[in-house]
Design a protein around this motif. Structure first.
Motif, PDB file in Angstrom:
ATOM      1  N   LEU A 141       1.051  -1.347   0.175  1.00 39.01           N
ATOM      2  CA  LEU A 141       0.107   0.011  -0.263  1.00 39.01           C
ATOM      3  C   LEU A 141       0.792   1.096   0.109  1.00 39.01           C
ATOM      4  O   LEU A 141       1.381   1.450   0.677  1.00 39.01           O
ATOM      5  N   LEU A 142       0.830   2.184  -0.991  1.00 43.11           N
ATOM      6  CA  LEU A 142       1.527   3.666  -1.294  1.00 43.11           C
ATOM      7  C   LEU A 142       0.164   4.734  -0.104  1.00 43.11           C
ATOM      8  O   LEU A 142      -0.739   4.433  -0.310  1.00 43.11           O
ATOM      9  N   VAL A 143       0.991   5.111   0.632  1.00 44.80           N
ATOM     10  CA  VAL A 143       0.003   6.084   1.172  1.00 44.80           C
ATOM     11  C   VAL A 143       1.233   7.562   1.400  1.00 44.80           C
ATOM     12  O   VAL A 143       1.792   7.416   1.727  1.00 44.80           O
ATOM     13  N   HIS A 144       0.413   8.607   1.065  1.00 45.78           N
ATOM     14  CA  HIS A 144       0.607   9.546   0.608  1.00 45.78           C
ATOM     15  C   HIS A 144       0.246  10.386   1.778  1.00 45.78           C
ATOM     16  O   HIS A 144      -0.739  10.539   1.995  1.00 45.78           O
ATOM     17  N   GLY A 149      -1.857  13.310  10.210  1.00 47.46           N
ATOM     18  CA  GLY A 149      -2.816  12.373  10.589  1.00 47.46           C
ATOM     19  C   GLY A 149      -3.200  11.974  10.833  1.00 47.46           C
ATOM     20  O   GLY A 149      -3.441  10.870  10.606  1.00 47.46           O
ATOM     21  N   VAL A 150      -4.389  11.546   9.525  1.00 45.62           N
ATOM     22  CA  VAL A 150      -5.152  10.633   8.536  1.00 45.62           C
ATOM     23  C   VAL A 150      -4.001   9.830   7.982  1.00 45.62           C
ATOM     24  O   VAL A 150      -4.529   8.238   7.991  1.00 45.62           O
ATOM     25  N   GLY A 151      -2.740  10.297   7.196  1.00 43.40           N
ATOM     26  CA  GLY A 151      -2.098   9.094   6.904  1.00 43.40           C
ATOM     27  C   GLY A 151      -1.569   8.159   8.052  1.00 43.40           C
ATOM     28  O   GLY A 151      -0.586   6.937   7.526  1.00 43.40           O
ATOM     29  N   GLY A 152      -0.856   9.088   8.860  1.00 45.72           N
ATOM     30  CA  GLY A 152      -0.776   8.369  10.616  1.00 45.72           C
ATOM     31  C   GLY A 152      -1.421   7.201  10.836  1.00 45.72           C
ATOM     32  O   GLY A 152      -0.715   6.338  10.959  1.00 45.72           O
ATOM     33  N   ILE A 153      -1.980   6.991  11.057  1.00 42.81           N
ATOM     34  CA  ILE A 153      -2.954   6.471  12.043  1.00 42.81           C
ATOM     35  C   ILE A 153      -3.445   5.756  10.385  1.00 42.81           C
ATOM     36  O   ILE A 153      -3.757   4.098  11.127  1.00 42.81           O
ATOM     37  N   ALA A 154      -3.756   5.805   9.193  1.00 49.01           N
ATOM     38  CA  ALA A 154      -3.985   4.586   8.447  1.00 49.01           C
ATOM     39  C   ALA A 154      -2.595   3.834   7.978  1.00 49.01           C
ATOM     40  O   ALA A 154      -2.870   2.788   7.872  1.00 49.01           O
ATOM     41  N   VAL A 163       0.036  -5.466   5.902  1.00 51.21           N
ATOM     42  CA  VAL A 163       0.406  -5.084   5.223  1.00 51.21           C
ATOM     43  C   VAL A 163       1.836  -4.294   4.825  1.00 51.21           C
ATOM     44  O   VAL A 163       2.518  -3.321   5.876  1.00 51.21           O
ATOM     45  N   ARG A 164       2.835  -4.114   3.613  1.00 47.92           N
ATOM     46  CA  ARG A 164       3.499  -3.128   3.372  1.00 47.92           C
ATOM     47  C   ARG A 164       3.023  -1.905   2.787  1.00 47.92           C
ATOM     48  O   ARG A 164       3.057  -1.749   2.056  1.00 47.92           O
ATOM     49  N   VAL A 165       3.503  -1.755   4.112  1.00 49.92           N
ATOM     50  CA  VAL A 165       3.508   0.033   3.685  1.00 49.92           C
ATOM     51  C   VAL A 165       4.798   1.227   2.893  1.00 49.92           C
ATOM     52  O   VAL A 165       5.641   0.792   3.682  1.00 49.92           O
ATOM     53  N   VAL A 166       4.490   1.675   2.228  1.00 52.86           N
ATOM     54  CA  VAL A 166       5.428   2.565   1.833  1.00 52.86           C
ATOM     55  C   VAL A 166       5.104   4.474   1.564  1.00 52.86           C
ATOM     56  O   VAL A 166       4.201   4.380   0.843  1.00 52.86           O
ATOM     57  N   GLY A 167       5.058   4.762   2.454  1.00 58.69           N
ATOM     58  CA  GLY A 167       4.583   6.258   3.000  1.00 58.69           C
ATOM     59  C   GLY A 167       5.011   7.631   2.090  1.00 58.69           C
ATOM     60  O   GLY A 167       6.599   7.366   3.185  1.00 58.69           O
ATOM     61  N   ALA A 205       6.827  -6.564  -6.883  1.00 64.27           N
ATOM     62  CA  ALA A 205       6.682  -6.769  -7.881  1.00 64.27           C
ATOM     63  C   ALA A 205       6.819  -4.887  -8.173  1.00 64.27           C
ATOM     64  O   ALA A 205       6.604  -4.360  -7.348  1.00 64.27           O
ATOM     65  N   PRO A 206       6.961  -4.502  -9.768  1.00 60.05           N
ATOM     66  CA  PRO A 206       7.471  -2.818 -10.010  1.00 60.05           C
ATOM     67  C   PRO A 206       5.888  -2.049  -9.691  1.00 60.05           C
ATOM     68  O   PRO A 206       5.828  -0.948  -9.795  1.00 60.05           O
ATOM     69  N   ALA A 207       4.635  -2.710  -9.341  1.00 65.46           N
ATOM     70  CA  ALA A 207       3.087  -1.762  -9.273  1.00 65.46           C
ATOM     71  C   ALA A 207       3.038  -2.480  -7.971  1.00 65.46           C
ATOM     72  O   ALA A 207       2.924  -3.031  -7.034  1.00 65.46           O
ATOM     73  N   VAL A 208       2.240  -1.222  -7.652  1.00 69.93           N
ATOM     74  CA  VAL A 208       2.238  -1.251  -5.984  1.00 69.93           C
ATOM     75  C   VAL A 208       0.481  -1.647  -5.469  1.00 69.93           C
ATOM     76  O   VAL A 208      -0.069  -1.763  -7.535  1.00 69.93           O
ATOM     77  N   ASP A 209      -0.004  -2.053  -5.188  1.00 71.70           N
ATOM     78  CA  ASP A 209      -1.205  -2.782  -4.606  1.00 71.70           C
ATOM     79  C   ASP A 209      -2.689  -2.344  -4.902  1.00 71.70           C
ATOM     80  O   ASP A 209      -4.059  -2.656  -5.158  1.00 71.70           O
ATOM     81  N   ALA A 210      -2.072  -1.194  -3.901  1.00 72.82           N
ATOM     82  CA  ALA A 210      -3.086   0.256  -3.682  1.00 72.82           C
ATOM     83  C   ALA A 210      -2.973   1.579  -3.228  1.00 72.82           C
ATOM     84  O   ALA A 210      -1.500   1.252  -2.749  1.00 72.82           O
ATOM     85  N   VAL A 211      -3.422   2.373  -3.297  1.00 71.91           N
ATOM     86  CA  VAL A 211      -2.683   3.908  -2.922  1.00 71.91           C
ATOM     87  C   VAL A 211      -3.789   4.643  -2.108  1.00 71.91           C
ATOM     88  O   VAL A 211      -4.808   4.776  -2.341  1.00 71.91           O
ATOM     89  N   LEU A 212      -3.146   5.218  -1.085  1.00 70.51           N
ATOM     90  CA  LEU A 212      -4.069   6.037  -0.949  1.00 70.51           C
ATOM     91  C   LEU A 212      -3.447   7.770  -0.691  1.00 70.51           C
ATOM     92  O   LEU A 212      -2.424   7.491   0.122  1.00 70.51           O
ATOM     93  N   ASP A 213      -4.217   8.347  -0.656  1.00 72.88           N
ATOM     94  CA  ASP A 213      -3.589   9.896  -1.000  1.00 72.88           C
ATOM     95  C   ASP A 213      -4.119  10.228  -0.276  1.00 72.88           C
ATOM     96  O   ASP A 213      -5.220  10.874   0.103  1.00 72.88           O
ATOM     97  N   ALA A 214      -3.692  10.539   1.494  1.00 77.11           N
ATOM     98  CA  ALA A 214      -4.581  12.362   2.534  1.00 77.11           C
ATOM     99  C   ALA A 214      -3.710  12.769   1.999  1.00 77.11           C
ATOM    100  O   ALA A 214      -4.222  13.847   3.747  1.00 77.11           O
ATOM    101  N   ALA A 215      -2.773  13.363   1.653  1.00 73.97           N
ATOM    102  CA  ALA A 215      -2.193  14.247   1.064  1.00 73.97           C
ATOM    103  C   ALA A 215      -2.543  15.277   0.516  1.00 73.97           C
ATOM    104  O   ALA A 215      -2.604  16.874   0.454  1.00 73.97           O
ATOM    105  N   GLY A 216      -3.472  15.105  -0.678  1.00 76.40           N
ATOM    106  CA  GLY A 216      -3.744  16.043  -1.913  1.00 76.40           C
ATOM    107  C   GLY A 216      -2.767  16.763  -2.452  1.00 76.40           C
ATOM    108  O   GLY A 216      -3.284  18.264  -2.651  1.00 76.40           O
ATOM    109  N   ALA A 217      -1.519  16.733  -2.653  1.00 75.20           N
ATOM    110  CA  ALA A 217      -0.768  16.937  -3.167  1.00 75.20           C
ATOM    111  C   ALA A 217      -0.656  16.889  -4.943  1.00 75.20           C
ATOM    112  O   ALA A 217       0.790  17.112  -5.133  1.00 75.20           O
TER     113      ALA A 217
END
Length: 311
Positions: A141-144, A149-154, A163-167, A205-217
């Motif tokens: 999971l890629l978390v932006h 606040g939101v991204g840190g808790i997620a 889950v493996r998280v790249v943040g 794999a070279p693709a992530v499985d899911a992305v959460l954008d909590a930054a809106g940037a």
């Protein structure tokens, strides 16, 4: 009673201390003597006047959607809570000495007021996002905005679920993201290359499985490239998402049970609440500047008393 108010729409400079009538706990509500109030980007949107086409704001306005405090009045039909209990929850005019809550949960021992006030909105958004994306153990999971606040808790909830998280976060907050159990990287130009290099190191794999954008940037184009499409890409903060084919989730679904569960994790030290700043009501304009700037690195919290908060 004292409250942070704005008599006209505008930027943080319109916020000041004022007097407003004390609210009463109506049926199904409780009133609390506020110990801390969390600020959110939505407060700034309403204060600016940008939401007037959707709903009218009663002036003088009072910001604050989430508070922690001590119950001092219980409305008709309310059970399971009594005067003197410490609770946290959702409100509509929280930056004041008293606030009325429409949903709430008890504050466990070991959770301070600032942490408690930072939980309702961010915790709900983080839980909602993870339920939509449904990352599974061993997925990536890629978390932006992973230090916020939101991204840190997620991030922490996802890591705890295997889950493996790249943040992504600023250079100054890489250690915080790593402390959450994620693999940190900076945002900005070269993001796709950096994330793919990190994935290669882990043998995934070279693709992530899911992305959460909590930054809106403006991170969605890179996110779509890293995901290989728009499926399982979710933004909580970028209004341009739907134009790119990305789901934008804005509708809050407050749950007292979810909030209580999350607070218990905080009390046990299993989840850390990213609180960037705690300021007195008298410094509400400064607090709003931090929130509006989008780079506070956690929740900004106001407290009714403190240095410079003269009565």
């Amino acid at each position: 009673m004292r409250a942070v108010v704005y008599d006209r729409f505008g930027g943080p400079e319109v916020l000041h201390l004022g007097q407003v009538p004390e609210p009463e706990a109506g049926p199904g509500r409780v009133r609390v003597r506020v110990e801390a109030v969390g600020l959110n980007p939505f407060d700034g949107t309403v204060r600016s006047g940008a939401m007037e086409s959707a709903f009218r704001t009663r002036l003088p306005g009072v910001p604050g959607l989430e508070v922690a405090g001590v119950v001092d009045q219980v409305g008709d039909g309310v059970t399971g809570v009594a005067v003197g209990d410490r609770v946290m929850g959702w409100t509509s005019r929280g930056a004041a000495e008293l606030a009325v809550l429409k949903r709430w949960a008890r504050v466990p021992d070991g959770v301070d007021p600032a942490q408690a006030a930072a939980l309702p909105v961010a915790g709900e958004a983080a839980r909602r996002a993870l339920r939509i994306l449904a990352p599974r153990p061993a997925e990536t999971l890629l978390v932006h905005g992973a230090s916020g606040g939101v991204g840190g808790i997620a991030t922490q909830l996802a890591v705890a679920a295997g889950v493996r998280v790249v943040g992504t976060a600023s250079a100054a907050r890489q250690d915080r993201v790593a402390g959450f159990g994620a693999t940190p990287t900076t945002y900005g130009p070269g993001l796709v290359r950096r994330v793919r290099a990190l994935l290669a190191l882990t043998g995934t794999a070279p693709a992530v499985d899911a992305v959460l954008d909590a930054a809106g940037a403006g991170v969605l184009p890179d996110s779509i490239e890293l995901r290989g499409g728009t499926d399982r890409v979710l933004t909580l903060a970028d209004p341009e998402g739907p134009a790119l084919g990305v789901e934008l989730s804005e509708r809050a679904e407050p749950s007292s049970d979810d909030l209580a569960d999350l607070a218990a994790l905080v009390a046990r030290g299993e989840v850390s609440v990213p609180v960037a700043a705690v300021l007195p009501l008298a410094e509400a304009a400064r607090a709003a500047e931090l929130v509006d700037g989008g780079h506070a690195g956690g929740k900004v919290v106001l407290v009714p008393t403190g240095p410079g908060d003269a009565r």
